[in-house]
Scaffold this motif. Structure first.
Motif, PDB file in Angstrom:
ATOM      1  N   ASP A 111     -21.650 -27.630  19.129  1.00 35.30           N
ATOM      2  CA  ASP A 111     -22.161 -27.835  20.452  1.00 35.30           C
ATOM      3  C   ASP A 111     -21.131 -27.531  21.431  1.00 35.30           C
ATOM      4  OD1 ASP A 111     -23.628 -28.335  22.837  1.00 35.30           O
ATOM      5  OD2 ASP A 111     -22.908 -30.329  22.737  1.00 35.30           O
ATOM      6  N   VAL A 112     -20.668 -26.293  21.758  1.00 34.68           N
ATOM      7  CA  VAL A 112     -19.265 -26.203  22.512  1.00 34.68           C
ATOM      8  C   VAL A 112     -19.613 -25.534  23.702  1.00 34.68           C
ATOM      9  CG1 VAL A 112     -18.151 -26.069  20.235  1.00 34.68           C
ATOM     10  CG2 VAL A 112     -19.062 -23.852  21.456  1.00 34.68           C
ATOM     11  N   SER A 113     -18.441 -25.645  24.815  1.00 32.83           N
ATOM     12  CA  SER A 113     -18.715 -24.789  25.872  1.00 32.83           C
ATOM     13  C   SER A 113     -17.444 -24.139  25.992  1.00 32.83           C
ATOM     14  CB  SER A 113     -19.072 -25.655  26.978  1.00 32.83           C
ATOM     15  OG  SER A 113     -18.192 -26.576  27.285  1.00 32.83           O
ATOM     16  N   LEU A 114     -17.315 -23.179  26.717  1.00 34.29           N
ATOM     17  CA  LEU A 114     -16.110 -22.232  26.779  1.00 34.29           C
ATOM     18  C   LEU A 114     -16.428 -21.404  28.208  1.00 34.29           C
ATOM     19  CD1 LEU A 114     -16.684 -20.728  23.725  1.00 34.29           C
ATOM     20  CD2 LEU A 114     -14.557 -21.042  24.015  1.00 34.29           C
ATOM     21  N   PRO A 115     -15.167 -21.260  28.952  1.00 31.64           N
ATOM     22  CA  PRO A 115     -15.153 -20.709  30.276  1.00 31.64           C
ATOM     23  C   PRO A 115     -16.029 -19.264  30.222  1.00 31.64           C
ATOM     24  CG  PRO A 115     -13.034 -21.182  29.826  1.00 31.64           C
ATOM     25  CD  PRO A 115     -13.914 -21.589  28.675  1.00 31.64           C
ATOM     26  N   LEU A 116     -16.639 -18.814  30.995  1.00 35.18           N
ATOM     27  CA  LEU A 116     -17.530 -17.617  30.481  1.00 35.18           C
ATOM     28  C   LEU A 116     -16.978 -16.541  30.161  1.00 35.18           C
ATOM     29  CD1 LEU A 116     -20.350 -17.752  33.582  1.00 35.18           C
ATOM     30  CD2 LEU A 116     -20.431 -18.292  31.047  1.00 35.18           C
ATOM     31  N   GLY A 117     -15.585 -16.163  30.893  1.00 32.13           N
ATOM     32  CA  GLY A 117     -14.783 -15.124  30.622  1.00 32.13           C
ATOM     33  C   GLY A 117     -14.349 -15.205  29.202  1.00 32.13           C
ATOM     34  N   ALA A 118     -14.318 -16.364  28.525  1.00 27.15           N
ATOM     35  CA  ALA A 118     -14.021 -16.460  26.889  1.00 27.15           C
ATOM     36  C   ALA A 118     -14.991 -16.366  25.969  1.00 27.15           C
ATOM     37  CB  ALA A 118     -12.993 -17.691  26.923  1.00 27.15           C
ATOM     38  N   VAL A 119     -16.375 -16.378  26.421  1.00 26.41           N
ATOM     39  CA  VAL A 119     -17.292 -16.448  25.407  1.00 26.41           C
ATOM     40  C   VAL A 119     -17.388 -15.269  24.375  1.00 26.41           C
ATOM     41  CG1 VAL A 119     -19.758 -16.230  25.178  1.00 26.41           C
ATOM     42  CG2 VAL A 119     -18.710 -17.904  27.057  1.00 26.41           C
ATOM     43  N   ALA A 120     -17.297 -14.115  24.876  1.00 33.76           N
ATOM     44  CA  ALA A 120     -17.436 -12.931  24.131  1.00 33.76           C
ATOM     45  C   ALA A 120     -16.110 -13.009  23.028  1.00 33.76           C
ATOM     46  CB  ALA A 120     -17.456 -11.564  24.720  1.00 33.76           C
ATOM     47  N   GLU A 121     -15.031 -13.291  23.795  1.00 33.65           N
ATOM     48  CA  GLU A 121     -13.910 -13.105  22.824  1.00 33.65           C
ATOM     49  C   GLU A 121     -13.832 -14.279  21.565  1.00 33.65           C
ATOM     50  OE1 GLU A 121      -8.735 -13.533  22.930  1.00 33.65           O
ATOM     51  OE2 GLU A 121      -9.960 -13.946  24.714  1.00 33.65           O
ATOM     52  N   PHE A 122     -14.484 -15.658  22.109  1.00 34.45           N
ATOM     53  CA  PHE A 122     -14.822 -16.605  21.083  1.00 34.45           C
ATOM     54  C   PHE A 122     -15.609 -16.124  19.961  1.00 34.45           C
ATOM     55  CE2 PHE A 122     -17.798 -19.768  19.797  1.00 34.45           C
ATOM     56  CZ  PHE A 122     -16.647 -20.653  19.074  1.00 34.45           C
ATOM     57  N   ILE A 123     -16.779 -15.564  20.307  1.00 33.21           N
ATOM     58  CA  ILE A 123     -17.874 -15.134  19.505  1.00 33.21           C
ATOM     59  C   ILE A 123     -17.160 -14.112  18.412  1.00 33.21           C
ATOM     60  CG2 ILE A 123     -19.872 -13.900  18.996  1.00 33.21           C
ATOM     61  CD1 ILE A 123     -21.042 -15.118  21.710  1.00 33.21           C
ATOM     62  N   ALA A 124     -16.287 -13.158  18.868  1.00 30.17           N
ATOM     63  CA  ALA A 124     -15.771 -12.071  18.103  1.00 30.17           C
ATOM     64  C   ALA A 124     -14.642 -12.972  16.895  1.00 30.17           C
ATOM     65  CB  ALA A 124     -15.000 -11.019  18.605  1.00 30.17           C
ATOM     66  N   LYS A 125     -13.740 -13.721  17.584  1.00 33.79           N
ATOM     67  CA  LYS A 125     -12.971 -14.517  16.760  1.00 33.79           C
ATOM     68  C   LYS A 125     -13.433 -15.240  15.807  1.00 33.79           C
ATOM     69  CE  LYS A 125      -8.903 -13.932  19.958  1.00 33.79           C
ATOM     70  NZ  LYS A 125      -7.719 -14.925  20.620  1.00 33.79           N
ATOM     71  N   GLY A 126     -14.455 -15.922  16.218  1.00 28.91           N
ATOM     72  CA  GLY A 126     -15.174 -17.046  15.525  1.00 28.91           C
ATOM     73  C   GLY A 126     -15.685 -16.240  14.061  1.00 28.91           C
ATOM     74  N   ALA A 127     -16.439 -15.026  14.341  1.00 28.29           N
ATOM     75  CA  ALA A 127     -16.966 -14.520  13.173  1.00 28.29           C
ATOM     76  C   ALA A 127     -15.920 -14.062  12.116  1.00 28.29           C
ATOM     77  CB  ALA A 127     -17.881 -13.361  13.845  1.00 28.29           C
ATOM     78  N   GLU A 128     -14.920 -13.624  12.731  1.00 23.98           N
ATOM     79  CA  GLU A 128     -13.932 -13.043  11.719  1.00 23.98           C
ATOM     80  C   GLU A 128     -13.294 -14.473  11.142  1.00 23.98           C
ATOM     81  OE1 GLU A 128      -9.379 -11.251  12.203  1.00 23.98           O
ATOM     82  OE2 GLU A 128     -10.750 -10.942  13.782  1.00 23.98           O
ATOM     83  N   MET A 129     -13.010 -15.270  11.793  1.00 26.86           N
ATOM     84  CA  MET A 129     -12.530 -16.662  11.032  1.00 26.86           C
ATOM     85  C   MET A 129     -13.589 -17.303  10.015  1.00 26.86           C
ATOM     86  SD  MET A 129     -11.729 -20.289  13.269  1.00 26.86           S
ATOM     87  CE  MET A 129     -13.384 -20.224  13.429  1.00 26.86           C
TER      88      MET A 129
END
Length: 471
Positions: A349-367
């Motif tokens: 259950d995480v939160s991120l700055p809105l501007g970082a959400v898309a990058e997090f999702i992409a990096k998370g899937a790769e990780m």
């Protein structure tokens, strides 16, 4: 704290002090939590009928050095309501404190006891032609005291805020058994330290909330709901900005969902009607509530048209009736149950700055892909940057097959969140599940202040020991 929680003399004192109606058997549901990762224990369970009875129980526990675990609806997902370690605690259940003490429609205020179930509060507000906007999937069992103790969020935070933003005053029993009578209906009360906001989000570690004055809102004259297909989380964020340009504060909820949500629903809950024959990879659920004279369907149609022209959406549907609105919301609200049926390896259950959400999702899937063959179900409250990022075994696998990877996955996800300026606990709290995480990622000055507050208000350490801060 002395090791005398199972002392029969303490239980006898409870029985002689409290009315018979307040005494409960130690039933299994008091000792369990939804994800099945903890099995609790208890020396006794009491269900006080009012703040005075709760104060008597906590006063006895303080004198005897017995731990106290507050228990609301039992829906918490971080183990804050159960403990299997240390002396057997006294569980104080809010189940008998369910009264609506007063509704003040002209003030947009309702005073309720902490055991009131959220859906019942919704109904009471509606009967007064008002809205209590806090809403979560467990609204049929979650209780107001627990929602405030965890500063619950839910689907309407974008417009109305967290539980903290919806509370004006509290009544609470402090760790020494004294009662704080802070149940005021005031919008302004600048009289020193804000004890209300200290107790909200403290997860029962600083006191037991027994009643609350809640903020109500006028009911929107018109409400509408739409599903819109986007090709990426980045497009969803651009759509959110466009929606707010169109509708301002009329946007009540903006939920991002991945195809895996629909796949899990089809796999485990086929009775939930699916809107597409071929599920899109990403889509959003948008809910609006507008003032008199404005038509939600027309507003959503205009939004869809502009979003289509801008290349942000490729398909969509707007609910044509209340029944269809309910169907759209059933998709979103059924996802947590579908997740439980599948069984996650690690849930976040995480939160991120809105501007970082898309990058997090992409990096998370790769990780996660580099760690093994897993399915990711990423969904959540995009409007406030809160994602539920859950990792599951591959189709045909089982959670137990990956138990040795759970900590590795959690650490990887939380490290990524922290590196991007996010929070490892957006709305579920810390409980017992995330004590290590709080120590790893928390600001040292904040943690020192939290420990000092705990020591000052609860010097014997009896209130929910081991939750939030290490006992």
């Amino acid at each position: 704290m002395t090791d005398n929680a199972t002392d029969t003399a303490f239980v006898d004192r409870l029985k002689s002090t409290l009315p018979t109606a307040a005494l409960r058997e130690i039933a299994p549901h008091y000792l369990q939590e939804p994800r099945g990762r903890w099995q609790g224990h208890a020396c006794a369970v009491v269900a006080p009928g009012n703040a005075e009875e709760a104060a008597s129980a906590i006063r006895l526990a303080s004198e005897a050095g017995v731990p106290v675990i507050p228990y609301g609806g039992g829906t918490g997902l971080v183990g804050g309501q159960v403990t299997g370690d240390g002396p057997a605690p006294l569980i104080i259940s809010l189940e008998r404190m369910t009264r609506v003490r007063g509704i003040y429609p002209d003030e947009n205020v309702m005073v309720v006891e902490a055991g009131a179930i959220l859906s019942d509060v919704h109904d009471a507000a509606e009967a007064a032609d008002r809205l209590f906007p806090l809403s979560i999937a467990a609204k049929g069992s979650a209780r107001i005291g627990g929602l405030l103790a965890t500063n619950a969020g839910g689907v309407n935070v974008l417009r109305y805020g967290n539980a903290r933003d919806l509370c004006l005053g509290l009544e609470a029993v402090m760790p020494d058994g004294s009662i704080w009578h802070g149940l005021k209906r005031l919008r302004k009360d600048n009289t020193g330290y804000d004890l209300r906001n200290l107790l909200i989000g403290s997860e029962g570690t600083l006191g037991l909330i027994t009643a609350a004055a809640l903020k109500l809102s006028p009911r929107p004259a018109g409400e509408g709901t739409a599903l819109m297909v986007v090709d990426s989380p980045a497009a969803a964020l651009a759509l959110l900005a466009l929606a707010r340009d169109h509708l301002g504060e009329g946007v009540s909820a903006f939920e991002l969902m991945h195809r895996q949500c629909l796949n899990f629903l089809a796999e485990t809950m086929p009775q939930v009607r699916q809107p597409w024959n071929v599920p899109p990879e990403w889509f959003v659920l948008i809910d609006v509530g507008l003032a008199r004279g404005l038509d939600p369907a027309s507003a959503l149609e205009a939004l869809f048209g502009d979003a289509l022209d801008a290349g942000l959406v490729s398909d969509g549907m707007i609910a044509q009736s209340e029944a269809q609105r309910a169907e759209f919301w059933a998709l979103r609200e059924s996802v947590p149950e579908a997740n439980r049926h599948i069984g996650s390896v690690s849930s976040h259950d995480v939160s991120l700055p809105l501007g970082a959400v898309a990058e997090f999702i992409a990096k998370g899937a790769e990780m996660i892909g580099a760690l093994g063959d897993f399915r990711i179900n990423c969904f959540g409250h995009l409007g406030d940057g809160n994602l539920h990022y859950n990792v599951f075994p591959a189709l045909g696998g089982a959670r137990a097959d990956h138990e040795d990877q759970r900590d590795t996955i959690k650490r990887a996800v939380h490290d990524l969140v922290h590196s991007m300026g996010g929070s490892i606990s957006a709305e579920h709290g810390i409980g017992r599940l995330k004590v290590d995480d709080l120590e790893r990622y928390g600001d040292p000055a904040k943690l020192a202040a939290m420990r000092a507050i705990k020591a000052a208000l609860d010097p014997k350490g009896i209130m929910n020991p081991g939750a939030v801060l290490r006992a």
